[in-house]
Motif scaffolding. Sequence first.
Motif, mmCIF file in Angstrom:
data_model
loop_
_atom_site.group_PDB
_atom_site.id
_atom_site.type_symbol
_atom_site.label_atom_id
_atom_site.label_comp_id
_atom_site.label_asym_id
_atom_site.label_seq_id
_atom_site.Cartn_x
_atom_site.Cartn_y
_atom_site.Cartn_z
ATOM 1 N N ALA A 1 0.857 -1.182 0.000
ATOM 2 C CA ALA A 1 0.000 0.000 0.000
ATOM 3 C C ALA A 1 0.895 1.234 0.000
ATOM 4 C CB ALA A 1 -0.876 -0.009 1.248
ATOM 5 N N ARG A 2 0.535 2.188 -0.792
ATOM 6 C CA ARG A 2 1.238 3.472 -0.736
ATOM 7 C C ARG A 2 0.203 4.523 -0.357
ATOM 8 N NH1 ARG A 2 4.969 4.805 -5.569
ATOM 9 N NH2 ARG A 2 6.140 3.198 -4.455
ATOM 10 N N SER A 3 0.288 4.994 0.877
ATOM 11 C CA SER A 3 -0.727 5.952 1.290
ATOM 12 C C SER A 3 -0.109 7.328 1.511
ATOM 13 C CB SER A 3 -1.448 5.479 2.555
ATOM 14 O OG SER A 3 -0.597 4.696 3.338
ATOM 15 N N PHE A 4 -0.943 8.295 1.373
ATOM 16 C CA PHE A 4 -0.475 9.668 1.411
ATOM 17 C C PHE A 4 -0.146 10.115 2.834
ATOM 18 C CE2 PHE A 4 -1.645 14.360 0.740
ATOM 19 C CZ PHE A 4 -0.334 14.682 0.490
ATOM 20 N N PHE A 5 -1.029 9.801 3.772
ATOM 21 C CA PHE A 5 -0.814 10.312 5.125
ATOM 22 C C PHE A 5 0.026 9.364 5.955
ATOM 23 C CE2 PHE A 5 -4.525 12.736 3.736
ATOM 24 C CZ PHE A 5 -3.975 13.990 3.875
ATOM 25 N N ASN A 6 1.160 9.090 5.426
ATOM 26 C CA ASN A 6 2.127 8.277 6.133
ATOM 27 C C ASN A 6 3.460 8.949 5.857
ATOM 28 O OD1 ASN A 6 4.310 6.386 6.323
ATOM 29 N ND2 ASN A 6 2.790 4.755 6.432
ATOM 30 N N VAL A 7 4.133 9.342 6.930
ATOM 31 C CA VAL A 7 5.322 10.186 6.752
ATOM 32 C C VAL A 7 6.326 9.550 5.796
ATOM 33 C CG1 VAL A 7 7.187 11.354 7.934
ATOM 34 C CG2 VAL A 7 4.990 11.083 9.053
ATOM 35 N N GLY A 8 6.434 8.225 5.912
ATOM 36 C CA GLY A 8 7.426 7.558 5.084
ATOM 37 C C GLY A 8 7.055 7.513 3.616
ATOM 38 N N MET A 9 5.760 7.558 3.331
ATOM 39 C CA MET A 9 5.330 7.356 1.946
ATOM 40 C C MET A 9 4.801 8.621 1.301
ATOM 41 S SD MET A 9 3.196 3.853 2.238
ATOM 42 C CE MET A 9 3.435 2.744 3.591
ATOM 43 N N ALA A 10 4.587 9.649 2.109
ATOM 44 C CA ALA A 10 3.928 10.843 1.581
ATOM 45 C C ALA A 10 4.627 11.369 0.341
ATOM 46 C CB ALA A 10 3.856 11.919 2.660
ATOM 47 N N LYS A 11 5.951 11.424 0.431
ATOM 48 C CA LYS A 11 6.674 12.011 -0.696
ATOM 49 C C LYS A 11 6.514 11.137 -1.943
ATOM 50 C CE LYS A 11 10.735 14.399 -2.124
ATOM 51 N NZ LYS A 11 12.040 14.972 -1.824
ATOM 52 N N LYS A 12 6.614 9.824 -1.758
ATOM 53 C CA LYS A 12 6.480 8.930 -2.906
ATOM 54 C C LYS A 12 5.082 9.033 -3.513
ATOM 55 C CE LYS A 12 9.751 5.306 -3.259
ATOM 56 N NZ LYS A 12 10.081 3.897 -3.144
ATOM 57 N N PHE A 13 4.117 9.172 -2.629
ATOM 58 C CA PHE A 13 2.747 9.293 -3.123
ATOM 59 C C PHE A 13 2.624 10.542 -3.988
ATOM 60 C CE2 PHE A 13 -1.667 10.338 -3.172
ATOM 61 C CZ PHE A 13 -2.325 9.120 -3.133
ATOM 62 N N MET A 14 3.158 11.620 -3.450
ATOM 63 C CA MET A 14 3.117 12.885 -4.191
ATOM 64 C C MET A 14 3.839 12.731 -5.531
ATOM 65 S SD MET A 14 5.359 15.620 -4.788
ATOM 66 C CE MET A 14 6.589 15.528 -3.509
ATOM 67 N N GLN A 15 4.997 12.067 -5.478
ATOM 68 C CA GLN A 15 5.770 11.884 -6.711
ATOM 69 C C GLN A 15 4.994 11.041 -7.717
ATOM 70 O OE1 GLN A 15 9.276 10.190 -4.943
ATOM 71 N NE2 GLN A 15 10.387 12.131 -4.994
ATOM 72 N N THR A 16 4.307 10.021 -7.214
ATOM 73 C CA THR A 16 3.531 9.158 -8.102
ATOM 74 C C THR A 16 2.466 9.969 -8.821
ATOM 75 O OG1 THR A 16 3.858 7.469 -6.423
ATOM 76 C CG2 THR A 16 2.343 6.940 -8.199
ATOM 77 N N MET A 17 1.828 10.845 -8.079
ATOM 78 C CA MET A 17 0.798 11.674 -8.699
ATOM 79 C C MET A 17 1.403 12.579 -9.766
ATOM 80 S SD MET A 17 -1.900 10.577 -7.380
ATOM 81 C CE MET A 17 -3.056 11.685 -8.156
ATOM 82 N N LEU A 18 2.581 13.111 -9.466
ATOM 83 C CA LEU A 18 3.226 14.000 -10.445
ATOM 84 C C LEU A 18 3.581 13.237 -11.714
ATOM 85 C CD1 LEU A 18 5.621 16.141 -8.230
ATOM 86 C CD2 LEU A 18 3.527 16.876 -9.369
ATOM 87 N N VAL A 19 4.113 12.019 -11.551
ATOM 88 C CA VAL A 19 4.490 11.232 -12.722
ATOM 89 C C VAL A 19 3.234 10.849 -13.506
ATOM 90 C CG1 VAL A 19 5.494 9.052 -13.485
ATOM 91 C CG2 VAL A 19 6.647 10.403 -11.737
ATOM 92 N N ALA A 20 2.188 10.487 -12.792
ATOM 93 C CA ALA A 20 0.927 10.137 -13.459
ATOM 94 C C ALA A 20 0.445 11.319 -14.287
ATOM 95 C CB ALA A 20 -0.124 9.751 -12.418
ATOM 96 N N ASP A 21 0.568 12.492 -13.708
ATOM 97 C CA ASP A 21 0.154 13.698 -14.409
ATOM 98 C C ASP A 21 0.969 13.879 -15.693
ATOM 99 O OD1 ASP A 21 -0.798 16.249 -15.049
ATOM 100 O OD2 ASP A 21 0.786 17.181 -13.850
ATOM 101 N N ALA A 22 2.296 13.687 -15.568
ATOM 102 C CA ALA A 22 3.164 13.862 -16.734
ATOM 103 C C ALA A 22 2.835 12.825 -17.803
ATOM 104 C CB ALA A 22 4.616 13.756 -16.318
ATOM 105 N N LEU A 23 2.556 11.596 -17.359
ATOM 106 C CA LEU A 23 2.252 10.531 -18.324
ATOM 107 C C LEU A 23 0.947 10.821 -19.049
ATOM 108 C CD1 LEU A 23 3.284 7.387 -16.250
ATOM 109 C CD2 LEU A 23 4.510 8.416 -18.173
ATOM 110 N N SER A 24 -0.010 11.348 -18.333
ATOM 111 C CA SER A 24 -1.288 11.622 -19.001
ATOM 112 C C SER A 24 -1.122 12.782 -19.981
ATOM 113 C CB SER A 24 -2.387 11.890 -17.971
ATOM 114 O OG SER A 24 -2.590 13.250 -17.792
ATOM 115 N N GLU A 25 -0.215 13.670 -19.652
ATOM 116 C CA GLU A 25 0.085 14.760 -20.589
ATOM 117 C C GLU A 25 0.629 14.186 -21.903
ATOM 118 O OE1 GLU A 25 2.765 17.622 -18.886
ATOM 119 O OE2 GLU A 25 3.115 18.558 -20.843
#
Lengths: 368, 693
Positions: A62-86
């Motif tokens: 699981a990669r969840s946003f409100f977890n200190v260890g994963m928050a950054k990765k979650f954010m990064q995943t969203m950014l990459v998803a955004d770039a890919l959809s572009e």
Amino acid sequence: MAKTKQTKNGTVEKKLIGLADLVITAAQRAKDPTMAIPIRALSNVTFNERKGLLEMGHKKQARSFFNVGMAKKFMQTMLVADALSELQRAELTTSLREIYYRTKHTIQDSHENTFDTQDESDPIIEDLEVSLVALREELHVRAENGGSVVGPLVLGDDGDRVDCAKLGKGGYSVPSIVEPEYVEIRRCTADFVLLVEKGTQWNRLSEDKFWRRYNCVLLTGNGQPPRGVRRLARRLHEEYRLPVYVLVDNDPWGYYIYSVVKQGSINLAFESQRMAIPKAKFIGLSSADPERYELPRNVGIKLNEKDIARAKELLNYQWFQKPAWQAEIKRMLTSGLKYELDALANKDFQYLTKKYLPRKLKEKDWLD
Amino acid sequence: MATHKPPVSAAKSVFPSKIPPQPPASKKTGPRADSAVTAVEMGARQREISVSEFFTKNRHLLGFDNPRKALLTCVKEAVDNALDACEEAGILPEVTVQLEVVATGPSAVPPVSQATRFRITVTDNGPGIVRQQIPRIFAKLLYGSKFHRLRMSRGQQGIGISAAGMYGQLTTGKPVKIISRTGPKAAAHYFEVQIDTKKNEPLVHENKQIQWEQPRGTQVAIEVEGRYQKGRASVDEYLEQTSIANPHVRLIYRTPEGDTKEYPRAYHELPPSPKEIKPHPYGIEFGMLLKMLHEAKSQTLSSFLSSEFCRVTPALADEMCIAAKVSPKAKPRDIRGAIAETLYQTIQATKIMAPPTNCLSPIGEKAILSGLYKQIKGEFYTAVSRPPSVYRGNPFIIEAGLAFGKAPDGATKPEKPAMPLAEGEQEEGDSELARVIRYANRVPLLYQQSACATFKAVLATTWRNYGIAQSRGALPAGPMVIFVHIASVWVPFTSESKEAIAEYDEIHKEITLALRECGRRLGLFLRRRERAASEFRRRNIFELYIEEVVEACNRLKGGKLPTEKLKAQLHKIASSRTGGIKTDETLGKTGAGPEGLPHSIIVTADGIEGDAPPTPHVSRTIVPVTEVPDGIRIEENRPSSKPGRRQTAKPAPAKRGARRDAAVPSFAKMGSVAQPAGAVRTRRKAQLTRKKR
């Protein structure tokens, strides 16, 4: 063809937008947005003996946003998803590195960058590939053109006719995406495919026109073969029923390259379905060859600690359990030496072309 | 050589181990034949040398090695004397130091950095000096009041100020100019004196009564060759450090550039006046004992021992005599040779109580704190005074202090704009090492740091235990100032120029203990701050990333997303997942600080530790109001902090609340006027004679 591309793109884009929906729904329900990402590790890979390839298991993390260890990765995943959809919308393909640059910026009011190195963005793209069950090509991300092909093969690339028999000794540079929509195999009259680990040996064979005498397609991936090369070999194998022989150095890394071609890689096991060539054969360099071909001991290289550790790992892999393979690896460990393909030049510059391969093919001296 | 040093043989006789100088030898003869000098000839050359002559040649022994250091030494001697005099007379010192560039020859006044000649003027508001004593105090070496008694003071030997004058005389030819006035009704006297280096006697050039605007005090002006340079071991540093260890002093400094710096008084109470003590038997050498026996006024050995030494009762004296097999009734003058030696050994073997410690005047934790706080910008201050201890029969006290961080300073600076970092680039780390400031009897020590016991003890302390980085054999790293003070009736310096403290085991041990205590408190502070910061970071992470995630979602959805709504929803989740309002409070979000810390003086940074704060001053809950907690934590904006704004993470239990009340106001008071109640201290009116080293 254009139409199929369109629909495919549509589904991939939908999947990417699905990630945004995941966040929105979770937020509405006051839940922690969490995505499930299949684990890309040995622990989540099984060897399907019947099919002869590696398959990815069902373990997910699981990669969840409100977890200190994963928050950054979650954010990064969203950014990459955004770039890919572009990319999808603009119908462009791009490289891993460009994705990294596209998504890198400094987060507002802070000294923090979204990504610090490409090492952070690459695994995220792989995460998305596996979790969205989309191939990298479908995500419009290409790797480097990492390989060359020469031989009696005619391809159609962007409407151009590419005759791989008329490209001199340089050959055709294999693009990273060789799906039928991009590269079309118009004709192939070869009898087999020879996949060579090293560019130098491929050059030797190409220069000596080995492919013409033995009527084969010569492929190289310059080390670990990139997807394009593996996919092309697989298509030739599948569409033209050509046997594939793999020629690598005699060391644990060579063995592993062979196994990746044959069964698929651990990291991207989900792509084995489309990449692996379960019937590929290991033609050399075998640990039995130095004796059989009378290579002097002094052209060997002593195995270092890393080599030994890696060889022992290979011994435990399920797909190296065949007695012949166990014997092969153990023989190397006992001798304590590894041999490069280049070492064959010790006997003669053209030893590979004129003696070694002909004899191998004649004796059908290969490992399965 | 011979022409340059007329009194050569005399000077050499100080070092008898050296070969007497040879007269110009007649050429090719061997060393023995013609060049040999008879004992009679040699005897003709041998004569006494005066101290002044000796020090003229060996000025480096007194700290006049180079022009820059000489300038500092002169200022130092004058200021030390001024402070000693004021304190002994029970006057809160107010000292003005002025440095002026003096032109050499007919040329114009050079710029400060080029200047080679300076006039140093030090003025104090002390008791003044009686007229008759002025010449000898300023122009006779080894003349003063401090040498013959065991009492803590800055000066010790009576060399300093006259040596400074002598140095001035030597390099510029100018006399020392003194104005002194003992009270508003007395006249001010003006003197110009020089030293007769042959006789070590003062030469008075000028002596008159003048009008002086100051009702009382002394002014010394010396012209010397020097160099003015800021930075390490400069006059500026010396004055700054003096003001840290002497917060009861108001110091005004007029720099050679013409600026005026003021080091205000932060502590309105004189240090308790130290008492004079008799020597302790353990601190006495055999030769000294013999001399004392010889000069004894007492009729019997027993009364000699009990009257000349501290901590020796008549009963104990008798006991020692019997143990040494001497009659207690014996005449002290008759004790000689072997008997004296047995007596000496017996004394050393007898168990005698440690010397009294009222001869020492430590700075005090409260004063160190205010001194550090006044001069050093930091986030955390602490001070430790060790109980008195003894080395070789000399009582001493070690005090250590620590100032950490630089927040108040950083907070006033505008936040620098966030600069995006390129790949491979990193945020600049702090590689700054701690600074050690050393004091002996309140005098800053600026040279020979690495030879000093205090510095070695700082190195030997394992700062890593307290959360401070420290490379092997190096000072701890971080924005930190470490303060170490030794107060003793006789500070064991490694040399006459009083630059480093010798490493006695007892001293080393005490310094280490004091530093460890400071370190423990600092570690505690750092851990607490780290905990608060990590909570803040936790929340901060989400707040930072929510923006990014929402924007990405919005773009994915084709820009049609109600972003504000989504953001609000996510913020709500974030807040509920990081402890909500409770965390807000811990972080002082309500008052908003740069790190989420409330701006106030916090004694207990958070209540998580429970009712027993681990700092050792827990037990002080019941001590009188004058006691200040030893660890004080300060945020920016402190003068304005009112008790109402002070926050602790948890509502403080009654006990802790009481302690806080006891603690904080007294600190606040330090900035204001009077002395804390209950701090009435007897002050001795010292005789109005100037003391000198």
